[in-house]
Design an enzyme around this catalytic site. Structure first.
Site, PDB file in Angstrom:
ATOM      1  N   SER A  59       0.136  -2.320  -1.472  1.00  0.00           N
ATOM      2  CA  SER A  59      -0.611  -3.507  -1.749  1.00  0.00           C
ATOM      3  C   SER A  59      -0.216  -3.539  -3.268  1.00  0.00           C
ATOM      4  O   SER A  59       0.254  -2.029  -3.893  1.00  0.00           O
ATOM      5  CB  SER A  59      -2.295  -3.319  -2.160  1.00  0.00           C
ATOM      6  OG  SER A  59      -2.390  -2.199  -2.587  1.00  0.00           O
ATOM      7  N   ASP A  60      -0.020  -4.512  -4.348  1.00  0.00           N
ATOM      8  CA  ASP A  60      -0.172  -3.790  -5.456  1.00  0.00           C
ATOM      9  C   ASP A  60      -1.588  -3.387  -5.795  1.00  0.00           C
ATOM     10  O   ASP A  60      -2.532  -3.574  -5.217  1.00  0.00           O
ATOM     11  CB  ASP A  60      -0.239  -6.018  -6.456  1.00  0.00           C
ATOM     12  CG  ASP A  60       0.823  -5.056  -8.059  1.00  0.00           C
ATOM     13  OD1 ASP A  60       0.635  -4.022  -8.317  1.00  0.00           O
ATOM     14  OD2 ASP A  60       0.878  -6.267  -8.257  1.00  0.00           O
TER      15      ASP A  60
END
Length: 845
Positions: free
Chosen positions: A223-224
Site C-alpha cells: 500500500s501507499d
C-alpha cells in the site's frame, strides 16, 4: 526457492505470525520472522535518490536529476545507468526495496508531482522506467512500480474517485504498469490512495485482474503509506503489505476476521507467500531456514567528481530556443558574465515531498559557470528578484564550530548543532551533535519515551541588518534568540496530511536586527508527537527592495558580454501533496527576464522547474534551456552546455503550452469527489493534435548544436499470419521493424532522437491523430551517416475491445510517421494489416 519450500515455511507459522508479517514492523521496514529465517526488509523512497530508512544529513544520498529530466534524454541506456546508481545507493544504505519508479502520467501540467513522473506518453514512460527497474533488480534490489493506478494528480488524492472508461484505462493508464510487470519483471507494485470507478485501489479488483491473472505478476503489492483502510475488504483483495507499521487496519483485527470466516486464511497465506518470494529475491530469506544471506554493499557507480550524474543532467536538458544561434558560447570571447536569479546561486535540484533526499553536495549554476570560466572571465551574480520560498537552513559555514552551543566547549569537532531528547519531566534521554540544523525523524526512530526535543546552534551573521530568523516545523514550540523568547506557541500545518507535514513542514520566521560577526544563540524546543519530528533552524540575510533588485539585474546585464538568467519554481509550487493553481513563474521573474533581455541581447534563460511553466517572454530572448530539477551536478551541466563542452541532449517528454488556457486537458480538482477523465485516450500531445491548436513547444521537441536529415525509410514486417488470433500474446514482440537512415549534416558531434508514430487514417474506433510507437537515440560525428532500427511492438497496433474485453487489431492501413517531434514529421510510409497476413506498402512522403 521452490513454491513447495515457501509453502513449507508458511506451514511453520501460526495465524498470528502470518498476519504479523502483513503489516510493516516500523515506518520503513517489515517484520522479521526468525522461525523461518526471514529478516527485515527495508524500504526507502526514490526516485531521484535513495534516502534510506533514516533521513539524516549524516548519511547523505546521491541526488540524480528528476525523472522528467531523465525521461527527456529518451535514452533507455541512460535510465539504466541511473538505476544502477540507485541500486548501489540502496545496497550501501541497507535498503532492500526502492519505492520507484513513479509511472503515473502527465495528464495535466498542473499535477504537483509531475516532476517525479516521466512523461505524458505511456510508451516513453514504460520504456524509460523499465531501464530503472531492470538495473535495480539485476543488483538484487526490488523496484516498486507506483502508484497503481490513475494517481495522476495530488488534489484530494486520498479520497478522489477517478472515473475512467475501460479502454482508456487499459491503453493509457495501465499500459506502463503492464509493460513493467510483463516485460521488465517488476518485483513490487504500490497500490495508490485514490479510487478508480468507485473502488479504492487497496481493495480494487485490478490488484488481481489484470495484474496477476493476465499479466502474471508474481511479486508483492504494497500500500501507499496509510492507504490501507479496512480489515476485511483489503484482506480479501490483492494487497499483500500494509505500510507503515507497526499499526494499521490488519493485525489482531485481521486475525479475528479469519477466525470468524470473513476472510479466508488462504488469502493470508497467499499474501505471505508473495512477501516471502520478494524476500528471496532481495536476499532477506535464508534458502533453507536459519539466517538470511548477509547483504553486501555494491561498489559505487558514482565517481568522486560526479561525472555520471553530470552527464545525465546534460543529456536531459532541452534547448527549446536558440536564435542566432547564441549557444554555444566561445569562452575565449567572454570577459564579463552576469549570472542573474536567486535560483542561480541556490537551484532546486529536486522536487518536494517524499522524493527528496539530502544531497551529498550541490553544484549551483553560479558555481558551475565560475568554475568553467576561472581565469577566463569575471562572473558576477545578482538575485534580481526573490521567490520567498520558505526559510533557508543556517549555512554550516556561518555556525560557530568552536564548541557546543552553550559555550562549554565539550563537543570538540562533533558538529555545531546540539540536539537533546527529553522525557516529559524534563530529564535527558539522549544528546547528539549534528552538522546540519535540520532534522527529520519518523516516530519509530525517535528515542523511546521522548516527549520533547531541543535544537540549538550559534549563528554568526556575515553582515549587519534585518535578518529573517526562525525555524521549520508544525506543532508546539518555544523559540529563543540569545535567551529571549521570540515564540511560545503553536505553528499550524499547511496540510492535513501528517506525512506531508514531515516532508514539507511550514516555515516560521520574524525580522531581527543582527550585527555582523556578533554570534546569535538560536534555541528551539518542540513537543514530540504525530508521525515524528521535522524541524530546523533557519535564517535569511537582509535584502534589497524588489525595485532595487530589478535595477541591479538590469545594470549587471548592461555591462556583460553574456547574461545567464535562471528562473523557476519554488517548493511551494511543485511538490507532492498538492497540485499547482497555474503555470506562472512565482514572484517577479517574468519581469526580471524582460528587464534583462532589454539591456542585453545576448541573454540565455535557464528554466529550473520540473514541469511546464508559462514563458510569456519566450520570443524576446535568443536562447532558452530547460534545466529541469537537475540533480547535484546541475551547475556543471549547465556550464558544459552554455560554453559548448557538451550539447543539450534532451527532447521534451511532455508538451509545454504557451498559456494554461490553451491546454486541452488541465483539470485536477475533483467535483463532488470525482475526477472525470472525459478526454479518454487523448492526453498530452494527442489532445493537442486533436484540438488543432499549437503549444509553445511540442512533445519530442529539442534543439542541439548540429543539424540532421533523414535519408531513407524502410519497414520490414514480422507479424504472425493470423495477427488477430491473440493480440495479447507476445504483446511486446516485434510486429515491424522501421529502418531509418540519419545523417549529421552539421559541423560537430551531436545527438538526435528518431521518433516513430503510428496513425490510422480511417478507423471504426476512436483513435489519436497519431501515437508514439517507438524511438531510438542516434549519436554521430559531423557528416556521419547512421542507420537505426526501431522496433514497433505488436501492442502498438492493437486496441482494447470493450465488447469482448480483449486486445484486438483492426485490419487496414496504419501510417508510419518518422520525425523529430510529434509535429516535426520528415518521412512517412504505411503498413497494411489483415487478419490473414500483414502487407508492407512503403510510400515516401
Amino acid at each position: 526457492m521452490s513454491a513447495e519450500h515457501l509453502d513449507a515455511l508458511i506451514g511453520k507459522l501460526d495465524l498470528a505470525q502470518k498476519v504479523r508479517l502483513l503489516t510493516g514492523g516500523a515506518f520503513w521496514s517489515t517484520h522479521a520472522e526468525p522461525a523461518i529465517g526471514l529478516g527485515e526488509m527495508a524500504l526507502a523512497d526514490g526516485p531521484s535518490g535513495v534516502r534510506g530508512v533514516v533521513w539524516d544529513d549524516g548519511d547523505p544520498s546521491v541526488c540524480l536529476p528528476s525523472p522528467t529530466a531523465i525521461a527527456a534524454s529518451w535514452d533507455v541506456d541512460m535510465a539504466t545507468r541511473m538505476g544502477g546508481i540507485l541500486a548501489a545507493e540502496a545496497r550501501r544504505k541497507g535498503v532492500h526495496v526502492v519505492l520507484a519508479p513513479t509511472v503515473n502520467l502527465h495528464r495535466s501540467p498542473l499535477g504537483g508531482r509531475h516532476f517525479e513522473c516521466w512523461s505524458e506518453d505511456p510508451l516513453l514512460t514504460a520504456r524509460m522506467a523499465a531501464g530503472v527497474v531492470r538495473s535495480l533488480q539485476d543488483d538484487g534490489v526490488a523496484a516498486t512500480v507506483k502508484h497503481y493506478v490513475a494517481n495522476d494528480a495530488e488534489t484530494d488524492r486520498r479520497h478522489v474517485d477517478v472515473r475512467v472508461d475501460e479502454r482508456t484505462l487499459r491503453e493509457v493508464y495501465l499500459a506502463p504498469f503492464e509493460y513493467l510487470v510483463r516485460d521488465a519483471g517488476a518485483w513490487m507494485v504500490m497500490a495508490a490512495y485514490n479510487s478508480v470507478n468507485g473502488a479504492t485501489m487497496t481493495e480494487h479488483d485490478l490488484l488481481t485482474d489484470p495484474l496477476r491473472s493476465a499479466w502474471g505478476f508474481d511479486g508483492a503489492v504494497v500500500s501507499d503509506w496509510r492507504a490501507a483502510r479496512t480489515t476485511v475488504a483489503a484482506g480479501r483483495a490483492g494487497l499483500d503489505l500494509a505500510m507503515p507499521g507497526p499499526d494499521g487496519p490488519w493485525g489482531a483485527a485481521l486475525e479475528d476476521a479469519v477466525r470468524s470466516g470473513e476472510v479466508d486464511e488462504a488469502h493470508v497465506d497467499a499474501k505471505v507467500r508473495n512477501l516471502l518470494c520478494l524476500a528471496v529475491r532481495v536476499g532477506a530469506l535464508a534458502p533453507l531456514g536459519g539466517d538470511p544471506f548477509p547483504r553486501q554493499p555494491l561498489a559505487s557507480t558514482v565517481s568522486a567528481d560526479g561525472a555520471e550524474v553530470r552527464a545525465a543532467a546534460r543529456d536531459g536538458m532541452v534547448l527549446v530556443r536558440n536564435d542566432g544561434p547564441l549557444l554555444p558560447v566561445d569562452p575565449a570571447a567572454l570577459r564579463k558574465v552576469a549570472v542573474i536569479g536567486e535560483l542561480a546561486a541556490d537551484p532546486r535540484i529536486q522536487g518536494g515531498g517524499s522524493a527528496q533526499v539530502r544531497p551529498v553536495y550541490t553544484v549551483s549554476i553560479l558555481d558551475g559557470l565560475r568554475a568553467a570560466l576561472d581565469g577566463v572571465a569575471e562572473v558576477s551574480h545578482v538575485d534580481g528578484c526573490h521567490l520567498d520560498d520558505g526559510l533557508p537552513d543556517i549555512p554550516a559555514s556561518r555556525m560557530d564550530h568552536s564548541g557546543d552551543a552553550d559555550g562549554c566547549g565539550d563537543a570538540g569537532d562533533a558538529g555545531p548543532v546540539r540536539l537533546r531528547w527529553l522525557r516529559a519531566d524534563g530529564t535527558l534521554i539522549h544528546e547528539e551533535r549534528r552538522t546540519s540544523a535540520r532534522l527529520t525523524r519518523w516516530a519509530t526512530d525517535v528515542p523511546p519515551g521522548a516527549s520533547a526535543v531541543e535544537m540549538s546552534a550559534t549563528f554568526v551573521p556575515d553582515r549587519s541588518g534585518s535578518w529573517h530568523v526562525g525555524f521549520t516545523g508544525a506543532g508546539t514550540f518555544v523559540f529563543t534568540v540569545d535567551g529571549d523568547v521570540v515564540l511560545d506557541g503553536a505553528v499550524n500545518p499547511e496540510h492535513d496530511d501528517g506525512a506531508l507535514q514531515m516532508l514539507g513542514p511550514p516555515h516560521w520566521y520574524t525580522p531581527m536586527e543582527l550585527v555582523a560577526d556578533r554570534p546569535a544563540e538560536l534555541f528551539l524546543r518542540h513537543r514530540v508527537g504525530g508521525l515524528g519530528v521535522a524541524i530546523g533552524l533557519g535564517v535569511r540575510p537582509p535584502r534589497r527592495s524588489a525595485e532595487e533588485e530589478l535595477a541591479a539585474a538590469a545594470e549587471a546585464a548592461r555591462t556583460a558580454d553574456l547574461t545567464v538568467v535562471v528562473v523557476g519554481t519554488s517548493e511551494q509550487v511543485e511538490s507532492e501533496g498538492y497540485d499547482r493553481r497555474d503555470l506562472r513563474l512565482p514572484g517577479r521573474q517574468d519581469e526580471l527576464v524582460r528587464r534583462v533581455a532589454a539591456e542585453n541581447p545576448r541573454t540565455v534563460v535557464v528554466v529550473n522547474s520540473g514541469s511546464p511553466v508559462e514563458l510569456p517572454w519566450r520570443n524576446d530572448v535568443p536562447s532558452i534551456l530547460l534545466g529541469w530539477f537537475g540533480g547535484q551536478e546541475m551547475g556543471h551541466a549547465v556550464a558544459d552546455i552554455v560554453l559548448g563542452a557538451a550539447e543539450p541532449g534532451g527532447r521534451l517528454p511532455t508538451t509545454w503550452p504557451d498559456r494554461l488556457d490553451d491546454v486541452p486537458v488541465s483539470e485536477t480538482t475533483p467535483v463532488d469527489g470525482r475526477l472525470e477523465y472525459d478526454e479518454g485516450l487523448h492526453i498530452g500531445y494527442r489532445a493537442w493534435l486533436r484540438s488543432g491548436s499549437s503549444p509553445a513547444y511540442p512533445f519530442g521537441h529539442g534543439l542541439g548544436y548540429t543539424s540532421w536529415e533523414l535519408t531513407e525509410l524502410g519497414v520490414a514486417p514480422d507479424i504472425d499470419a493470423d495477427i488477430d488470433a491473440d493480440a495479447d500474446a507476445d504483446a511486446y514482440d516485434a510486429a515491424a521493424v522501421v529502418t531509418v537512415g540519419v545523417r549529421n549534416t552539421g559541423e560537430r558531434h551531436g545527438k538526435q532522437v528518431v521518433q516513430v508514430y503510428l496513425a490510422r487514417p480511417s478507423s471504426t474506433v476512436d483513435r489519436p491523430v497519431r501515437w508514439l510507437a517507438g524511438f531510438a537515440v542516434v549519436r554521430a560525428e559531423a557528416g556521419e551517416m547512421s542507420t537505426v532500427e526501431v522496433t514497433l511492438p505488436r501492442r502498438a497496433f492493437a486496441h482494447w475491445d470493450v465488447e469482448h474485453h480483449r486486445w484486438t487489431v483492426e485490419p487496414g492501413r496504419f501510417d508510419v510517421l518518422v520525425g523529430f517531434s510529434a509535429t516535426d514529421i520528415h518521412r512517412t510510409t504505411a503498413i497494411s494489416l489483415s487478419t490473414a497476413r500483414a502487407d508492407v506498402r512503403p510510400r515516401d512522403k
